[in-house]
Design a protein around this motif. Structure first.
Motif, PDB file in Angstrom:
ATOM      1  N   VAL A  86       0.630  -0.869  -0.395  1.00  0.00           N
ATOM      2  CA  VAL A  86      -0.346  -0.283   0.048  1.00  0.00           C
ATOM      3  C   VAL A  86       1.061   1.287  -0.108  1.00  0.00           C
ATOM      4  O   VAL A  86       0.655   2.289  -1.328  1.00  0.00           O
ATOM      5  CB  VAL A  86      -0.824  -0.010   1.291  1.00  0.00           C
ATOM      6  CG1 VAL A  86      -2.244   1.092   1.078  1.00  0.00           C
ATOM      7  CG2 VAL A  86      -1.554  -1.145   1.641  1.00  0.00           C
ATOM      8  N   ALA A  87       2.596   1.132   0.721  1.00  0.00           N
ATOM      9  CA  ALA A  87       2.653   2.201   0.814  1.00  0.00           C
ATOM     10  C   ALA A  87       3.886   2.953  -0.056  1.00  0.00           C
ATOM     11  O   ALA A  87       3.508   4.125  -0.598  1.00  0.00           O
ATOM     12  CB  ALA A  87       3.851   2.004   2.057  1.00  0.00           C
ATOM     13  N   ALA A  88       3.939   2.195  -0.876  1.00  0.00           N
ATOM     14  CA  ALA A  88       4.733   2.330  -2.329  1.00  0.00           C
ATOM     15  C   ALA A  88       3.351   2.313  -3.369  1.00  0.00           C
ATOM     16  O   ALA A  88       3.756   3.967  -4.413  1.00  0.00           O
ATOM     17  CB  ALA A  88       4.846   0.681  -3.365  1.00  0.00           C
ATOM     18  N   ARG A  89       2.367   2.179  -3.367  1.00  0.00           N
ATOM     19  CA  ARG A  89       1.276   2.712  -3.901  1.00  0.00           C
ATOM     20  C   ARG A  89       1.124   4.465  -4.679  1.00  0.00           C
ATOM     21  O   ARG A  89       0.496   5.206  -4.935  1.00  0.00           O
ATOM     22  CB  ARG A  89       0.007   1.961  -3.853  1.00  0.00           C
ATOM     23  CG  ARG A  89      -0.757   1.091  -5.207  1.00  0.00           C
ATOM     24  CD  ARG A  89      -2.033   0.405  -5.347  1.00  0.00           C
ATOM     25  NE  ARG A  89      -2.103  -0.388  -4.103  1.00  0.00           N
ATOM     26  CZ  ARG A  89      -3.038  -1.032  -3.758  1.00  0.00           C
ATOM     27  NH1 ARG A  89      -4.791  -0.201  -3.639  1.00  0.00           N
ATOM     28  NH2 ARG A  89      -2.686  -2.356  -2.195  1.00  0.00           N
ATOM     29  N   GLU A  90       0.719   4.693  -2.452  1.00  0.00           N
ATOM     30  CA  GLU A  90       0.274   6.064  -2.486  1.00  0.00           C
ATOM     31  C   GLU A  90       1.472   6.950  -2.889  1.00  0.00           C
ATOM     32  O   GLU A  90       1.556   7.762  -3.281  1.00  0.00           O
ATOM     33  CB  GLU A  90       0.739   5.954  -0.893  1.00  0.00           C
ATOM     34  CG  GLU A  90       0.417   7.691  -0.420  1.00  0.00           C
ATOM     35  CD  GLU A  90       0.701   7.970   1.019  1.00  0.00           C
ATOM     36  OE1 GLU A  90       0.403   8.758   1.629  1.00  0.00           O
ATOM     37  OE2 GLU A  90       0.606   6.953   1.711  1.00  0.00           O
ATOM     38  N   ALA A 123      -5.109   3.168  -1.770  1.00  0.00           N
ATOM     39  CA  ALA A 123      -4.301   3.361  -0.920  1.00  0.00           C
ATOM     40  C   ALA A 123      -4.041   4.180   0.287  1.00  0.00           C
ATOM     41  O   ALA A 123      -3.480   3.613   0.960  1.00  0.00           O
ATOM     42  CB  ALA A 123      -3.160   3.487  -1.373  1.00  0.00           C
ATOM     43  N   LEU A 124      -4.641   5.518   0.242  1.00  0.00           N
ATOM     44  CA  LEU A 124      -4.514   6.760   1.544  1.00  0.00           C
ATOM     45  C   LEU A 124      -5.451   6.109   2.442  1.00  0.00           C
ATOM     46  O   LEU A 124      -5.199   6.397   3.571  1.00  0.00           O
ATOM     47  CB  LEU A 124      -5.513   7.690   0.611  1.00  0.00           C
ATOM     48  CG  LEU A 124      -4.048   8.898   0.223  1.00  0.00           C
ATOM     49  CD1 LEU A 124      -4.896   9.902  -0.304  1.00  0.00           C
ATOM     50  CD2 LEU A 124      -2.776   8.982   0.953  1.00  0.00           C
ATOM     51  N   ARG A 125      -6.760   5.830   2.035  1.00  0.00           N
ATOM     52  CA  ARG A 125      -7.692   5.102   3.182  1.00  0.00           C
ATOM     53  C   ARG A 125      -6.970   4.387   3.752  1.00  0.00           C
ATOM     54  O   ARG A 125      -7.409   3.786   4.750  1.00  0.00           O
ATOM     55  CB  ARG A 125      -8.859   4.657   1.737  1.00  0.00           C
ATOM     56  CG  ARG A 125      -9.749   4.303   3.011  1.00  0.00           C
ATOM     57  CD  ARG A 125     -11.241   4.544   2.245  1.00  0.00           C
ATOM     58  NE  ARG A 125     -11.754   3.144   1.029  1.00  0.00           N
ATOM     59  CZ  ARG A 125     -12.232   3.646   0.327  1.00  0.00           C
ATOM     60  NH1 ARG A 125     -13.845   3.767   0.453  1.00  0.00           N
ATOM     61  NH2 ARG A 125     -12.080   2.643  -0.381  1.00  0.00           N
ATOM     62  N   GLU A 126      -6.362   3.219   3.161  1.00  0.00           N
ATOM     63  CA  GLU A 126      -5.778   1.911   3.994  1.00  0.00           C
ATOM     64  C   GLU A 126      -4.652   2.212   4.952  1.00  0.00           C
ATOM     65  O   GLU A 126      -5.115   1.642   6.201  1.00  0.00           O
ATOM     66  CB  GLU A 126      -5.536   1.063   2.820  1.00  0.00           C
ATOM     67  CG  GLU A 126      -5.782  -0.622   2.921  1.00  0.00           C
ATOM     68  CD  GLU A 126      -5.055  -1.259   2.089  1.00  0.00           C
ATOM     69  OE1 GLU A 126      -4.521  -2.483   2.464  1.00  0.00           O
ATOM     70  OE2 GLU A 126      -5.927  -1.679   1.156  1.00  0.00           O
ATOM     71  N   LEU A 127      -3.735   3.284   4.686  1.00  0.00           N
ATOM     72  CA  LEU A 127      -2.946   3.787   5.180  1.00  0.00           C
ATOM     73  C   LEU A 127      -3.542   5.179   6.577  1.00  0.00           C
ATOM     74  O   LEU A 127      -2.614   4.567   7.617  1.00  0.00           O
ATOM     75  CB  LEU A 127      -1.329   4.640   4.850  1.00  0.00           C
ATOM     76  CG  LEU A 127      -0.399   3.862   3.990  1.00  0.00           C
ATOM     77  CD1 LEU A 127       0.441   4.801   2.913  1.00  0.00           C
ATOM     78  CD2 LEU A 127       0.302   3.049   5.437  1.00  0.00           C
TER      79      LEU A 127
END
Length: 223
Positions: A86-90, A123-127
Motif C-alpha cells: 500500500v505504501a508503494a502505491r501511495e 491506498a491513502l484510505r488503507e494507510l
C-alpha cells in the motif's frame, strides 16, 4: 473529440473518470502516443499488471514520430500494480510528478499519466485506517481533497532558469465504483482540474471509442 471539443493546454490538468471497461487506460495510451510532449511519464498505480506489460510491449514497438526511434526511449514507467504494498502505491504518484518536474526544469514538455488516482486514494484510505485516523466521507481520510490539490496543482508551464520553456501536464484517470461520478474522489478532483473527460458506459458498450460523453465533459481551456 479532444482537440476540438475538450482541449487541454500544455501545463494543464485533466481528469478522466469512467467505470470498468470504459476505456480509460486505452485513451491514456493513445494520448501518450500522439500528444505534443517531449517526455511521457506513465504511473501505473494499483492497476493490473498486464496493463503495464502492454505499455512496455506496445511502446517498444511504436515509432516516435519526432525522432523515428522507439517511443519507449522517451517514456518513464512507474509500475506499482495492485499486488504491491500500500505504501508503494501511495508513493508512486509523488514519484511520478517529482520526475516530471525534474524534466520540466530542464526545459522539456512533460505529459504525466496517472492510472489511477482512485487506487491511490484507496491506498491513502488503507494507510489512514492503519494509523487509526478519523475517517471522513466513505471512509476516505479528511485530508483527501488536500492531497489531490497538492498533486494536480503541480501541473504548470514555466520559464526555467536555463531560459527555456517547460511544462508538466497531468492527466489523472479516476475509477469510481460502479461508474458513480458523485463519489468523493471524482467530486474533489473536479475542484482542482480544468478539463473533465467523462467516459460513458453506453458509448463504450456501443464500441464508440473514445467513449467521451459530450453532456458531462467540459474544458475551461477551450477559450
Amino acid at each position: 473529440v479532444l482537440d476540438t471539443m475538450f482541449p487541454i493546454a500544455k501545463g494543464g490538468s485533466a481528469a478522466l473518470p469512467g467505470g470498468f471497461g470504459a476505456g480509460k487506460t486505452m485513451l491514456q495510451h493513445s494520448i501518450a502516443k500522439f500528444c505534443d510532449a517531449d517526455i511521457i511519464i506513465y504511473v501505473g498505480c494499483g492497476e493490473r499488471g498486464n496493463e503495464m506489460t502492454q505499455v512496455l510491449e506496445e511502446f517498444s514497438e511504436l515509432k516516435d514520430p519526432k525522432t523515428g526511434k522507439s517511443l519507449l526511449d522517451r517514456t518513464v514507467l512507474i509500475a506499482n500494480t495492485s499486488n504491491m504494498p500500500v505504501a508503494a502505491r501511495e508513493a508512486s504518484i509523488y514519484t511520478g510528478v517529482s520526475i516530471a518536474e525534474y524534466y520540466r526544469d530542464m526545459g522539456y514538455h512533460v505529459a504525466l499519466m496517472a492510472d489511477s488516482t482512485s487506487r491511490w486514494a484507496e491506498a491513502l484510505r488503507e494507510l489512514s485506517g492503519r494509523l487509526e485516523e478519523m475517517p471522513a466521507e466513505e471512509g476516505y481520510p479528511a485530508y483527501l481533497p488536500t492531497r489531490l490539490a497538492e498533486f494536480y496543482e503541480r501541473a504548470g508551464r514555466v520559464n526555467t532558469l536555463c531560459h527555456k520553456e517547460g511544462s508538466v501536464s497531468i492527466i489523472g484517470a479516476v475509477s469510481p465504483a460502479g461508474g458513480d461520478f458523485s463519489e468523493p474522489v471524482t467530486q474533489h478532483t473536479k475542484r482542482f482540474i480544468r478539463c473533465f473527460w467523462a467516459l460513458e458506459r453506453e458509448l463504450a458498450n456501443a464500441r464508440h471509442y473514445p467513449a467521451i460523453g459530450w453532456i458531462d465533459s467540459y474544458s475551461e481551456y477551450a477559450e
